[in-house]
Design a protein around this motif. Sequence first.
Motif, mmCIF file in Angstrom:
data_model
loop_
_atom_site.group_PDB
_atom_site.id
_atom_site.type_symbol
_atom_site.label_atom_id
_atom_site.label_comp_id
_atom_site.label_asym_id
_atom_site.label_seq_id
_atom_site.Cartn_x
_atom_site.Cartn_y
_atom_site.Cartn_z
ATOM 1 N N ALA A 190 8.510 -0.619 -5.338
ATOM 2 C CA ALA A 190 8.215 0.609 -4.603
ATOM 3 C C ALA A 190 8.507 0.419 -3.113
ATOM 4 O O ALA A 190 9.068 1.303 -2.453
ATOM 5 C CB ALA A 190 6.751 1.011 -4.823
ATOM 6 N N ALA A 191 8.155 -0.763 -2.588
ATOM 7 C CA ALA A 191 8.435 -1.050 -1.178
ATOM 8 C C ALA A 191 9.942 -1.037 -0.919
ATOM 9 O O ALA A 191 10.423 -0.503 0.086
ATOM 10 C CB ALA A 191 7.843 -2.407 -0.788
ATOM 11 N N GLU A 192 10.674 -1.613 -1.849
ATOM 12 C CA GLU A 192 12.140 -1.642 -1.752
ATOM 13 C C GLU A 192 12.698 -0.215 -1.676
ATOM 14 O O GLU A 192 13.544 0.088 -0.825
ATOM 15 C CB GLU A 192 12.669 -2.337 -3.013
ATOM 16 C CG GLU A 192 14.166 -2.502 -3.070
ATOM 17 C CD GLU A 192 14.621 -3.675 -2.229
ATOM 18 O OE1 GLU A 192 14.164 -4.793 -2.487
ATOM 19 O OE2 GLU A 192 15.407 -3.460 -1.291
ATOM 20 N N TYR A 249 -0.486 1.148 -0.985
ATOM 21 C CA TYR A 249 -0.041 1.018 -2.373
ATOM 22 C C TYR A 249 -1.173 1.432 -3.299
ATOM 23 O O TYR A 249 -2.337 1.114 -3.039
ATOM 24 C CB TYR A 249 0.360 -0.429 -2.671
ATOM 25 C CG TYR A 249 1.518 -0.894 -1.834
ATOM 26 C CD1 TYR A 249 2.826 -0.694 -2.252
ATOM 27 C CD2 TYR A 249 1.307 -1.509 -0.605
ATOM 28 C CE1 TYR A 249 3.900 -1.103 -1.472
ATOM 29 C CE2 TYR A 249 2.363 -1.920 0.193
ATOM 30 C CZ TYR A 249 3.664 -1.709 -0.254
ATOM 31 O OH TYR A 249 4.718 -2.115 0.510
ATOM 32 N N GLU A 250 -0.825 2.143 -4.351
ATOM 33 C CA GLU A 250 -1.857 2.552 -5.293
ATOM 34 C C GLU A 250 -1.307 2.480 -6.716
ATOM 35 O O GLU A 250 -0.191 2.948 -6.992
ATOM 36 C CB GLU A 250 -2.273 4.001 -4.987
ATOM 37 C CG GLU A 250 -3.515 4.440 -5.718
ATOM 38 C CD GLU A 250 -3.756 5.941 -5.534
ATOM 39 O OE1 GLU A 250 -4.350 6.546 -6.421
ATOM 40 O OE2 GLU A 250 -3.306 6.484 -4.491
ATOM 41 N N VAL A 251 -2.073 1.867 -7.598
ATOM 42 C CA VAL A 251 -1.700 1.857 -9.009
ATOM 43 C C VAL A 251 -2.113 3.209 -9.586
ATOM 44 O O VAL A 251 -3.288 3.548 -9.593
ATOM 45 C CB VAL A 251 -2.399 0.721 -9.773
ATOM 46 C CG1 VAL A 251 -2.056 0.788 -11.266
ATOM 47 C CG2 VAL A 251 -2.009 -0.635 -9.218
ATOM 48 N N THR A 308 2.361 -1.989 -18.548
ATOM 49 C CA THR A 308 3.304 -1.461 -17.575
ATOM 50 C C THR A 308 2.513 -0.824 -16.438
ATOM 51 O O THR A 308 1.557 -0.092 -16.683
ATOM 52 C CB THR A 308 4.186 -0.400 -18.250
ATOM 53 O OG1 THR A 308 4.965 -1.045 -19.244
ATOM 54 C CG2 THR A 308 5.112 0.249 -17.250
ATOM 55 N N PHE A 309 2.921 -1.112 -15.219
ATOM 56 C CA PHE A 309 2.196 -0.625 -14.054
ATOM 57 C C PHE A 309 3.052 0.366 -13.281
ATOM 58 O O PHE A 309 4.197 0.063 -12.949
ATOM 59 C CB PHE A 309 1.817 -1.792 -13.134
ATOM 60 C CG PHE A 309 0.867 -2.766 -13.773
ATOM 61 C CD1 PHE A 309 -0.491 -2.725 -13.491
ATOM 62 C CD2 PHE A 309 1.332 -3.711 -14.686
ATOM 63 C CE1 PHE A 309 -1.370 -3.610 -14.091
ATOM 64 C CE2 PHE A 309 0.453 -4.604 -15.294
ATOM 65 C CZ PHE A 309 -0.900 -4.549 -14.996
ATOM 66 N N ASP A 310 2.459 1.545 -13.009
ATOM 67 C CA ASP A 310 3.111 2.509 -12.125
ATOM 68 C C ASP A 310 2.417 2.457 -10.778
ATOM 69 O O ASP A 310 1.201 2.677 -10.695
ATOM 70 C CB ASP A 310 3.004 3.926 -12.700
ATOM 71 C CG ASP A 310 3.898 4.098 -13.911
ATOM 72 O OD1 ASP A 310 5.118 4.008 -13.728
ATOM 73 O OD2 ASP A 310 3.369 4.300 -15.014
ATOM 74 N N VAL A 311 3.194 2.168 -9.757
ATOM 75 C CA VAL A 311 2.620 2.040 -8.424
ATOM 76 C C VAL A 311 3.284 3.047 -7.506
ATOM 77 O O VAL A 311 4.496 3.263 -7.580
ATOM 78 C CB VAL A 311 2.828 0.606 -7.882
ATOM 79 C CG1 VAL A 311 2.585 0.548 -6.392
ATOM 80 C CG2 VAL A 311 1.912 -0.371 -8.609
ATOM 81 N N PRO A 361 5.996 10.262 -1.165
ATOM 82 C CA PRO A 361 5.639 8.989 -1.801
ATOM 83 C C PRO A 361 6.740 8.540 -2.762
ATOM 84 O O PRO A 361 7.426 9.376 -3.337
ATOM 85 C CB PRO A 361 4.357 9.327 -2.571
ATOM 86 C CG PRO A 361 4.333 10.804 -2.693
ATOM 87 C CD PRO A 361 5.103 11.360 -1.546
ATOM 88 N N VAL A 362 6.918 7.245 -2.902
ATOM 89 C CA VAL A 362 7.882 6.731 -3.878
ATOM 90 C C VAL A 362 7.120 5.978 -4.953
ATOM 91 O O VAL A 362 6.085 5.380 -4.693
ATOM 92 C CB VAL A 362 8.929 5.788 -3.249
ATOM 93 C CG1 VAL A 362 9.907 6.558 -2.418
ATOM 94 C CG2 VAL A 362 8.269 4.694 -2.446
ATOM 95 N N GLN A 363 7.650 6.015 -6.148
ATOM 96 C CA GLN A 363 6.964 5.428 -7.277
ATOM 97 C C GLN A 363 7.861 4.400 -7.950
ATOM 98 O O GLN A 363 9.079 4.531 -7.953
ATOM 99 C CB GLN A 363 6.609 6.549 -8.271
ATOM 100 C CG GLN A 363 5.627 6.116 -9.334
ATOM 101 C CD GLN A 363 4.974 7.308 -10.029
ATOM 102 O OE1 GLN A 363 4.914 8.393 -9.453
ATOM 103 N NE2 GLN A 363 4.473 7.109 -11.230
ATOM 104 N N ALA A 364 7.246 3.359 -8.495
ATOM 105 C CA ALA A 364 8.023 2.355 -9.218
ATOM 106 C C ALA A 364 7.190 1.831 -10.370
ATOM 107 O O ALA A 364 5.967 1.920 -10.361
ATOM 108 C CB ALA A 364 8.443 1.224 -8.291
ATOM 109 N N ARG A 365 7.878 1.298 -11.346
ATOM 110 C CA ARG A 365 7.229 0.812 -12.560
ATOM 111 C C ARG A 365 7.730 -0.588 -12.865
ATOM 112 O O ARG A 365 8.916 -0.870 -12.731
ATOM 113 C CB ARG A 365 7.592 1.759 -13.702
ATOM 114 C CG ARG A 365 7.402 1.185 -15.081
ATOM 115 C CD ARG A 365 7.732 2.197 -16.139
ATOM 116 N NE ARG A 365 6.660 3.156 -16.265
ATOM 117 C CZ ARG A 365 6.494 3.958 -17.328
ATOM 118 N NH1 ARG A 365 7.339 3.916 -18.331
ATOM 119 N NH2 ARG A 365 5.483 4.808 -17.376
ATOM 120 N N ALA A 366 6.804 -1.465 -13.274
ATOM 121 C CA ALA A 366 7.220 -2.815 -13.656
ATOM 122 C C ALA A 366 6.146 -3.428 -14.546
ATOM 123 O O ALA A 366 5.075 -2.847 -14.748
ATOM 124 C CB ALA A 366 7.459 -3.679 -12.425
#
Lengths: 227, 227
Positions: free
Chosen positions: B214-216, B174-176, B187-190, B199-204
């Motif tokens: 992102a794991a989901e 995992y990387e921010v 807001t964090f983009d991981v 790679p998949v990216q998610a924001r929360a």
Amino acid sequence: MMTTAQKRLEQRLGHTFNRPALLQQALTHRSAASENNERLEFLGDSLLNFIIGEALFKGFGRLPEGDLSRIRAHLVKGDTLAEIARELDLSDALILGGGELKSGGYRRNSILADAVEALIAAVYLDAGMDACRDLVLRLYDQRLQNLDPRKMGKDPKTRLQEWLQKRREPLPEYEVVNVSGPAHDQTFDVVCKVAGQPPVQARAGSRRKAEQLAAEKALDRLEGDND
Amino acid sequence: MMTTAQKRLEQRLGHTFNRPALLQQALTHRSAASENNERLEFLGDSLLNFIIGEALFKGFGRLPEGDLSRIRAHLVKGDTLAEIARELDLSDALILGGGELKSGGYRRNSILADAVEALIAAVYLDAGMDACRDLVLRLYDQRLQNLDPRKMGKDPKTRLQEWLQKRREPLPEYEVVNVSGPAHDQTFDVVCKVAGQPPVQARAGSRRKAEQLAAEKALDRLEGDND
């Protein structure tokens, strides 16, 4: 057991709770208690999506599905919900743990937005769908009336292009990075690259749809940055 | 005006339409007519989310919000809806344009899933929320009963790790990649990297939440590939 701010909130919501414990729970952030508003937020989010979706479906009989989805996404996003929370003076009524209180959590968009969704669920559980729909339509009254019909017909790729052109930025690039699945049921992963932004990725059952989704995401990010 | 297959479908749904035109429209793919099921699908999607959400909320009083979301996502995803369509023999009743008919569109998951959502909306518009809820709970009866309580309590990062360990694959990283917004509303983009996958990216609003999201997504992709 209600604080003055909570009483005032109840009045602004236009709903007197039969079970005031539901109001309390909707206002309780997870930093304050294990009986908090997270589960209510889950239910409220889906109620909000449905009620706004129904209002758009019935109010805009000619609008295609893509436009309905886009308008709804704008109406139910966190920033809009936080605006509504501020209109309700919701922050005064929030129940926060000590840490969140000190760091100003009552100003945080995500905490405010979650509480609005939880309130929507609380009214549903307290008084049923009709009362809940009335509340949501009241909260969104002006926003539903003010929807801009000029913006409504445009797809995300067009809007992204116009957004960038207006700012004299280079146009976005789209790239299919992966195609998977059997021939009759393929899935397309598309990346949309906008200069100076991390690339965004989207997946759909057609290249066209994946590009539109990716453009939508890129646009959300750009518009979010500018709020 | 109904075909035999449509009559049979109505019986399997357990709902006799007061306005059979709604059933027709729900079964009409956009390849066949401009009066098609896309708008109904929009409404049906939100009805399904709400009704399943409510059933989980009421049926699993102790389950935290993250688990409710995850279970619902599994229940309402396209593959599950396509399964339901097959149980209903829905494909025989579909109204497709010539091209889709030739290329076997009636077997395509996305077309089947969209039609199930449209049917849910059609029943709602025809007979109201209670009839619609009854239908959805009937369609999901076995699936709701068979939910695996062992899987239900685990968060996405744990499940992703277990999925990879079971297959002796390297663990995810995992990387921010971006933090934005004012200090009180960041807001964090991981990005989540899994060997051999894009790679998949998610924001929360928190690093923890963005990692879980992102794991989901990574897990959805891996499990989707294996279906």
